[in-house]
Structures are given as structure tokens and as C-alpha cells.
Design an enzyme around this catalytic site. Structure first.
Site, mmCIF file in Angstrom:
data_model
loop_
_atom_site.group_PDB
_atom_site.id
_atom_site.type_symbol
_atom_site.label_atom_id
_atom_site.label_comp_id
_atom_site.label_asym_id
_atom_site.label_seq_id
_atom_site.Cartn_x
_atom_site.Cartn_y
_atom_site.Cartn_z
ATOM 1 N N ALA A 66 -6.039 -97.692 -47.093
ATOM 2 C CA ALA A 66 -4.733 -98.439 -46.729
ATOM 3 C C ALA A 66 -4.564 -98.216 -45.406
ATOM 4 O O ALA A 66 -3.976 -97.548 -44.692
ATOM 5 C CB ALA A 66 -3.507 -97.888 -47.471
ATOM 6 N N GLY A 85 2.839 -94.507 -41.075
ATOM 7 C CA GLY A 85 1.796 -94.366 -41.975
ATOM 8 C C GLY A 85 2.276 -94.944 -43.273
ATOM 9 O O GLY A 85 3.100 -95.860 -43.391
ATOM 10 N N ASN A 86 1.511 -94.685 -44.331
ATOM 11 C CA ASN A 86 1.890 -95.103 -45.803
ATOM 12 C C ASN A 86 1.519 -94.066 -46.788
ATOM 13 O O ASN A 86 1.098 -93.057 -46.435
ATOM 14 C CB ASN A 86 1.216 -96.386 -45.902
ATOM 15 N N ARG A 87 2.017 -94.335 -47.975
ATOM 16 C CA ARG A 87 2.014 -93.406 -49.098
ATOM 17 C C ARG A 87 0.304 -93.390 -49.689
ATOM 18 O O ARG A 87 0.193 -92.452 -50.725
ATOM 19 C CB ARG A 87 2.902 -93.810 -50.067
ATOM 20 N N SER A 88 -0.720 -93.862 -49.321
ATOM 21 C CA SER A 88 -2.032 -93.546 -49.839
ATOM 22 C C SER A 88 -2.292 -92.201 -50.065
ATOM 23 O O SER A 88 -2.420 -91.330 -48.834
ATOM 24 C CB SER A 88 -3.015 -94.485 -49.188
#
Ligand code: PMT
Length: 227
Positions: A88, A21-24
Site C-alpha cells: 500500500a 502512513g496507512n493501515r497495511s
């Protein structure tokens, strides 16, 4: 107007309990949806997993993976006048998603990734007269990369944000962006609350839409005169 906003991250499963995943956080996208609602537009918010509440009055569609987000954007595209891709979206996903939790062995592990579809590129052939706005999340060469994405993704505008600083981009309440339009306008905004940037984006979309309507009216008037 009828506006689709995408927000948050996508999660790409590795096994039943792990993901890429990512930090959005969804803050930027949810702010765009709220700004559009405040201006009286109808909004569908297609959101990856986030921990914030959707604005009242929005039609919320929850998705997890990039492919689910693409399917939802695709199916709703005919309804909308504008698409704002704030999400994102993960560029890759694990080549294989294990059915059972992968067991720890004490050894290192290799994860093979394959590319996800690019949502904006996938729907570009069906853009028609819709207004498409993308974001560019960059840690360097902001202008060059943003202009490349504006062109390659056939956008009307791209919101380039510097995501390498703590006060802008992912998770922050504020953002530092430059707006680049396909018509060559370039507007650098100072560090601002995401809610304020969202209002600027919606205002730009409204202006762009009304210019399109005016151009149509002029063309009609010219045609009527020549008949
Ligand atoms: O959610 P927050 O914590 O508030 O953070 C906000 C944000 C940093 C996520 C947001 O401001 C932002 O920059 N969103 C875009 C993130 C991104 O994926 O940027 P990109 O440069 O990799 O992608 C360019 C554009 O293509 C984006 O509009 C993206 O939505 C779109 N894209 C990307 C990958 C993909 N597979 N399909 C796409 O359509």
C-alpha cells in the site's frame, strides 16, 4: 521463477517523529511471498515497516518511503520473472520534511502534500516479458476502478479487494477479492484466508508463465518447419 513481492505500507515523514502512513499490516504481501517460496520460487520481499516476521528463506529488503521502494523495485527488476505489488504505497508525501520536531502551537496546522511516484507506472516501460500483478484497494466501484488500474498500469492481472469491510483488506486475516486478468478472465473468490488467496495468485502466475513458454516453443517449432 524469480519473483519480487512488495508488501506493507510506506511511511512518508513529516518531521523526525511523525509520518503519513496507512493501515497495511503486510499480511497479504507476506502471504504471497510465503506461497511463492512453498512452490520453490526464489523470492525477494521488499517491505515497508510492519510488525510481522518474514517467511524463512525469503530475501528481505526493508524500505520506508515510496521513493525507497521504487528504487529497490527498479534495481531488482532485471533479475525477476514476476513482480507482485501488494504494498500500500502512499500516493502523497509532505512537500517538506521538517528537520526538527514541529512544535505544538495550540493552533491548527496545514500540511502541503505532493504526489509520490507511481511505482508500477514507473517500471512499466521495462516490463518486457515479465509478469506484473497489482492489487486494487477499493471502497466502491470495485470492478470499474480495478479494470482502469489494470489498463493504466499495464498489468497482466489485478487483484481487486474490497477494503471497506472489517473482514477483508487492511489488517484482516481474510480477504475478499476478484481477480481480473488482462486477457479478460474474471474470477470472484469467496471470503478466504489471505494464505489461500496468495496460493491462488502464485498458481495463476505459474500458469501464465508456462503458457508463455509453450507459445515460445510453438513459435520455434513453426520457424524450424519453415526453414
Ligand atoms: O497488508 P494487509 O494489512 O494484509 O492489507 C493488504 C492490502 C489491503 C494492503 C492489499 O491487499 C492491497 O490492496 N494492496 C494494494 C494497496 C494499494 O495501494 O492499492 P491502490 O489501488 O492504491 O494501488 C493500485 C496498485 O498500484 C497496487 O498494486 C499498488 O501497490 C500500486 N501503487 C500504488 C501507488 C503508488 N504510488 N505506486 C504503486 O505502484
Amino acid at each position: 521463477m524469480k519473483i519480487i513481492v512488495t508488501a506493507g505500507p510506506t511511511r512518508e515523514p513529516i518531521d523526525p517523529v511523525r509520518f503519513i502512513g496507512n493501515r497495511s499490516s503486510g499480511k497479504m504481501g507476506y502471504a504471497v511471498a510465503a506461497a511463492a517460496l512453498r512452490r520453490g520460487h526464489s523470492v525477494v520481499l521488499i517491505s515497508g515497516p510492519v510488525a510481522i516476521a518474514p517467511p524463512a528463506g525469503v530475501k528481505l529488503r526493508k524500505v520506508v518511503t515510496a521513493r525507497e521502494m521504487l528504487a529497490d523495485v527498479r534495481s531488482r527488476l532485471p533479475w525477476c520473472d514476476a513482480l507482485v505489488m501488494t504494498a500500500a504505497v502512499a500516493d502523497w508525501r509532505p512537500a517538506v520534511c521538517a528537520r526538527m520536531k514541529i512544535k505544538k502551537t495550540g493552533e491548527g496546522a496545514l500540511l502541503r502534500l505532493k504526489p509520490n511516484p507511481d511505482i508500477l507506472k514507473a517500471v512499466a516501460p521495462r516490463k518486457g516479458r515479465r509478469i506484473f500483478v497489482g492489487f486494487a484497494a477499493e471502497t466502491g466501484r470495485l470492478r470499474t476502478e480495478a479494470l482502469r488500474k489494470l489498463r493504466e498500469k499495464k498489468l497482466d492481472m489485478i487483484v481487486a479487494n474490497d477494503v471497506g469491510r472489517p473482514d477483508s483488506g487492511f489488517e484482516a486475516e481474510t480477504n475478499r477479492v476478484v481477480l481480473f486478468s488482462a486477457g479478460g478472465e474474471e474470477t470472484q473468490l469467496p471470503l478466504m484466508a489471505k494464505t489461500k488467496i496468495a496460493a491462488r495468485i502464485i498458481k495463476w502466475i505459474e500458469r501464465r508463465q508456462s503458457r508463455g513458454v509453450m507459445a515460445d516453443n510453438c513459435a520455434c517449432a513453426e520457424r524450424a518447419e519453415s526453414v
